[in-house]
Design a protein around this motif. Structure first.
Motif: not given
Length: 365
Positions: A87-94, A124-127
């Motif tokens: 999740r931390q890696e994916l949040r950083a990419a976003l 914690k992104s919009r979708v």
């Protein structure tokens, strides 16, 4: 940053025009793949001029096609486990480009609600949901697609609805609803429609059939009835039946492999860019695929939708007919298809442009 969470070849195909539209605005969106389909993914991506997935949410060395409902719980657990552990890696990419983070999902596969959940709750992104708002009116038909659509609608923030009917279905939904006027499939079709035919010894005139949904194949009486009607019809003009591995296994287990011959011709499923030129040259189509029935509608091609219900009744009329999975209605269509060819809509709609323009106006690209 925008990331697509996708899992099937059909999703890759229908989202490709949106992906390329975002690229034309100078961005390079991510593709995070849940691996509902695996076998043809590399070929489909190459056909569509799209890159390999940035992240496999099921480890690539463990991924395999989902072919039965019994495989879904283990697959879903693996997808969620990977998303949580990374999740931390994916949040950083976003957030790496400084723009608001957005996850885009598509359609009504299992990946649609799972991708929405991952984007909203874990990242914690919009979708955003492309091809949102379709409804058949019954949770059980088709199952699980109707349930997938309803769950996703409770989570997403931006609903890209393909017609005013879907807009109305979403009138009580949270977030923004955008009418894209058509399914993005019509934009994907333009990539393939005039391609070469890749079927040896193709008859000059032929009907085309694809029957693969669980709700039909799991009912031996209904599945056998449909195949027998198609075989009888093939005495008048050859019919190509495009069958994947699960359908071939069902045919074998039912002991009806001898139903096929040089008039009722069983063919392996084809990649989209190879298949669509075949569709465009068929005299008619019999299918239980919502995507293919939409493509037939846009082409003005006579099509029988062999299902009890459809989530896209706006496509029904003289050209596209719902059989309600009844043999007599299927036979009636086959007896009257010559009079059902309609108007082509290929030059009228450009839904992917509306999706991308909306994303730009909202600051995502």
């Amino acid at each position: 940053m925008i990331s697509f969470i996708l899992g099937t070849t059909a999703e890759l195909i229908k989202i490709a025009p949106v992906y390329h539209g975002i690229r034309e605005r100078g961005m390079r969106p991510k593709i995070w793949f849940t691996a509902q389909h695996v076998d043809e993914v590399a070929d489909v991506l190459a056909d569509l001029n799209m890159p390999e997935p940035d992240v496999w949410l099921v480890p690539e060395d463990k991924a395999h096609n989902l072919e039965s409902p019994a495989q879904v719980p283990g697959w879903a657990a693996q997808v969620l486990r990977t998303a949580w552990s990374r999740r931390q890696e994916l949040r950083a990419a976003l957030t790496e480009d400084g723009r608001p983070p957005l996850v885009l999902v598509h359609g009504d596969t299992f990946t649609t609600p799972y991708g929405s959940l991952i984007g909203k709750r874990i990242l914690k992104s919009r979708v955003g949901h492309v091809e949102a708002g379709a409804r058949s009116g019954s949770i059980l038909s088709p199952l699980p697609e109707e349930l997938n659509r309803k769950i996703a609608a409770k989570i997403v923030d931006i609903h890209f609805a393909p017609s005013i009917r879907e807009v109305n279905n979403l009138r009580n939904a949270r977030g923004v609803v955008v009418d894209t006027e058509a399914n993005t499939a019509i934009d994907a079709m333009r990539l393939a429609i005039n391609g070469p035919l890749d079927v040896p010894n193709l008859p000059e005139k032929f009907g085309l059939a694809t029957l693969h949904r669980f709700e039909l194949v799991s009912r031996p009486d209904k599945y056998r009835e449909a195949l027998e009607i198609l075989r009888e019809q093939s005495r008048k003009m050859p019919i190509l039946y495009m069958a994947g591995a699960p359908e071939r296994e069902k045919i074998r287990s039912l002991g009806i492999g001898n139903i096929f011959d040089d008039q009722f011709i069983v063919q392996p499923k084809m990649r989209y860019l190879k298949f669509l030129p075949l569709v465009a040259r068929a005299e008619y189509v019999v299918t239980d695929s919502g995507g293919l029935s939409a493509e037939c509608y846009y082409l003005g091609l006579p099509c029988a939708v062999h299902r009890e219900r459809t989530e896209t009744p706006q496509h029904l009329g003289e050209t596209v007919v719902l059989t309600e999975m009844r043999g007599d209605k299927l036979q009636n269509f086959l007896d009257t298809y010559q009079n059902r060819r309609g108007e082509s809509w290929m030059d009228k709609y450009h839904p992917s442009e509306i999706v991308v323009d909306t994303l730009a106006q909202l600051g995502y690209c």
